[in-house]
Design a protein around this motif. Structure first.
Motif, PDB file in Angstrom:
ATOM      1  N   ALA A  62       4.577   2.468   7.997  1.00 36.00           N
ATOM      2  CA  ALA A  62       3.955   2.918   9.248  1.00 36.00           C
ATOM      3  C   ALA A  62       3.272   4.273   9.040  1.00 36.00           C
ATOM      4  O   ALA A  62       2.168   4.503   9.538  1.00 36.00           O
ATOM      5  N   PHE A  63       3.916   5.164   8.289  1.00 36.46           N
ATOM      6  CA  PHE A  63       3.301   6.458   7.964  1.00 36.46           C
ATOM      7  C   PHE A  63       2.007   6.237   7.190  1.00 36.46           C
ATOM      8  O   PHE A  63       0.982   6.869   7.468  1.00 36.46           O
ATOM      9  N   THR A  64       2.060   5.343   6.214  1.00 39.99           N
ATOM     10  CA  THR A  64       0.879   5.068   5.397  1.00 39.99           C
ATOM     11  C   THR A  64      -0.266   4.576   6.267  1.00 39.99           C
ATOM     12  O   THR A  64      -1.402   5.056   6.136  1.00 39.99           O
ATOM     13  N   LEU A  65       0.006   3.639   7.167  1.00 43.39           N
ATOM     14  CA  LEU A  65      -1.048   3.114   8.031  1.00 43.39           C
ATOM     15  C   LEU A  65      -1.595   4.192   8.966  1.00 43.39           C
ATOM     16  O   LEU A  65      -2.811   4.274   9.174  1.00 43.39           O
ATOM     17  N   ARG A  66      -0.714   5.018   9.511  1.00 39.87           N
ATOM     18  CA  ARG A  66      -1.168   6.079  10.423  1.00 39.87           C
ATOM     19  C   ARG A  66      -1.974   7.156   9.711  1.00 39.87           C
ATOM     20  O   ARG A  66      -2.915   7.704  10.263  1.00 39.87           O
ATOM     21  N   THR A  67      -1.601   7.468   8.492  1.00 42.32           N
ATOM     22  CA  THR A  67      -2.146   8.640   7.821  1.00 42.32           C
ATOM     23  C   THR A  67      -3.214   8.325   6.783  1.00 42.32           C
ATOM     24  O   THR A  67      -4.164   9.089   6.614  1.00 42.32           O
ATOM     25  N   TYR A  68      -3.078   7.211   6.084  1.00 40.63           N
ATOM     26  CA  TYR A  68      -3.939   6.952   4.928  1.00 40.63           C
ATOM     27  C   TYR A  68      -4.916   5.791   5.099  1.00 40.63           C
ATOM     28  O   TYR A  68      -5.793   5.617   4.265  1.00 40.63           O
ATOM     29  N   VAL A  69      -4.750   4.990   6.121  1.00 41.29           N
ATOM     30  CA  VAL A  69      -5.637   3.831   6.296  1.00 41.29           C
ATOM     31  C   VAL A  69      -6.592   4.125   7.441  1.00 41.29           C
ATOM     32  O   VAL A  69      -6.171   4.410   8.563  1.00 41.29           O
ATOM     33  N   HIS A  70      -7.885   4.067   7.139  1.00 45.29           N
ATOM     34  CA  HIS A  70      -8.917   4.369   8.122  1.00 45.29           C
ATOM     35  C   HIS A  70      -9.855   3.166   8.232  1.00 45.29           C
ATOM     36  O   HIS A  70     -10.145   2.504   7.239  1.00 45.29           O
ATOM     37  N   ALA A  71     -10.317   2.906   9.451  1.00 44.74           N
ATOM     38  CA  ALA A  71     -11.205   1.771   9.680  1.00 44.74           C
ATOM     39  C   ALA A  71     -12.524   1.957   8.929  1.00 44.74           C
ATOM     40  O   ALA A  71     -13.123   3.020   8.965  1.00 44.74           O
ATOM     41  N   GLN A  72     -12.948   0.918   8.243  1.00 42.69           N
ATOM     42  CA  GLN A  72     -14.232   0.919   7.538  1.00 42.69           C
ATOM     43  C   GLN A  72     -15.295   0.326   8.460  1.00 42.69           C
ATOM     44  O   GLN A  72     -15.006  -0.471   9.343  1.00 42.69           O
ATOM     45  N   SER A  73     -16.562   0.710   8.265  1.00 38.70           N
ATOM     46  CA  SER A  73     -17.622   0.221   9.142  1.00 38.70           C
ATOM     47  C   SER A  73     -17.706  -1.290   9.199  1.00 38.70           C
ATOM     48  O   SER A  73     -17.937  -1.852  10.257  1.00 38.70           O
ATOM     49  N   ASP A  74     -17.507  -1.971   8.065  1.00 38.33           N
ATOM     50  CA  ASP A  74     -17.555  -3.436   8.072  1.00 38.33           C
ATOM     51  C   ASP A  74     -16.461  -4.012   8.958  1.00 38.33           C
ATOM     52  O   ASP A  74     -16.685  -4.968   9.705  1.00 38.33           O
ATOM     53  N   ALA A  75     -15.276  -3.444   8.897  1.00 37.30           N
ATOM     54  CA  ALA A  75     -14.168  -3.912   9.732  1.00 37.30           C
ATOM     55  C   ALA A  75     -14.463  -3.663  11.202  1.00 37.30           C
ATOM     56  O   ALA A  75     -14.134  -4.496  12.060  1.00 37.30           O
ATOM     57  N   LEU A  76     -15.101  -2.547  11.511  1.00 34.94           N
ATOM     58  CA  LEU A  76     -15.455  -2.256  12.899  1.00 34.94           C
ATOM     59  C   LEU A  76     -16.506  -3.232  13.411  1.00 34.94           C
ATOM     60  O   LEU A  76     -16.460  -3.661  14.568  1.00 34.94           O
ATOM     61  N   ILE A 100       0.848  -1.201   0.000  1.00 32.96           N
ATOM     62  CA  ILE A 100       0.000   0.000   0.000  1.00 32.96           C
ATOM     63  C   ILE A 100       0.878   1.243   0.000  1.00 32.96           C
ATOM     64  O   ILE A 100       0.644   2.195  -0.752  1.00 32.96           O
ATOM     65  N   ALA A 101       1.914   1.230   0.837  1.00 31.55           N
ATOM     66  CA  ALA A 101       2.828   2.371   0.909  1.00 31.55           C
ATOM     67  C   ALA A 101       3.471   2.628  -0.451  1.00 31.55           C
ATOM     68  O   ALA A 101       3.525   3.765  -0.916  1.00 31.55           O
TER      69      ALA A 101
END
Length: 86
Positions: free
Chosen positions: A64-78, A54-55
């Motif tokens: 790690a930057f990519t996960l912190r900044t660009y990856v957000h939890a989706q409702s299905d995952a929650l 993904i990065a």
């Protein structure tokens, strides 16, 4: 980075204008191009794409930057995460 026929990089204003035109032609509600990058990272993560890939896709050197900044939890995952407490 994408380039024109002469090998010159597209100007950011050109990319933004063409993005808006494409959304309009497809009758899709306006989404900022930068927000689409966040969505791309989140969707790739939800589909199990490794963070390093993904990065690289987003042009980052640090996953790690990519996960912190660009990856957000989706409702299905929650929802799935919440079901682990049953």
């Amino acid at each position: 980075m994408a380039s024109d026929e002469a090998g010159h990089p597209y100007a950011p204003t050109w990319v933004t204008a063409h993005w808006a035109k494409l959304l309009s032609e497809l009758a899709i509600e306006h989404v900022r191009l930068h927000d689409a990058r966040h969505n791309c990272g989140s969707l790739m993560h939800a589909r199990g794409v490794p963070p390093v890939a993904i990065a690289a896709w987003l042009g980052h050197h640090d996953p790690a930057f990519t996960l912190r900044t660009y990856v957000h939890a989706q409702s299905d995952a929650l929802k799935v995460a919440g079901q682990t407490f049953r």
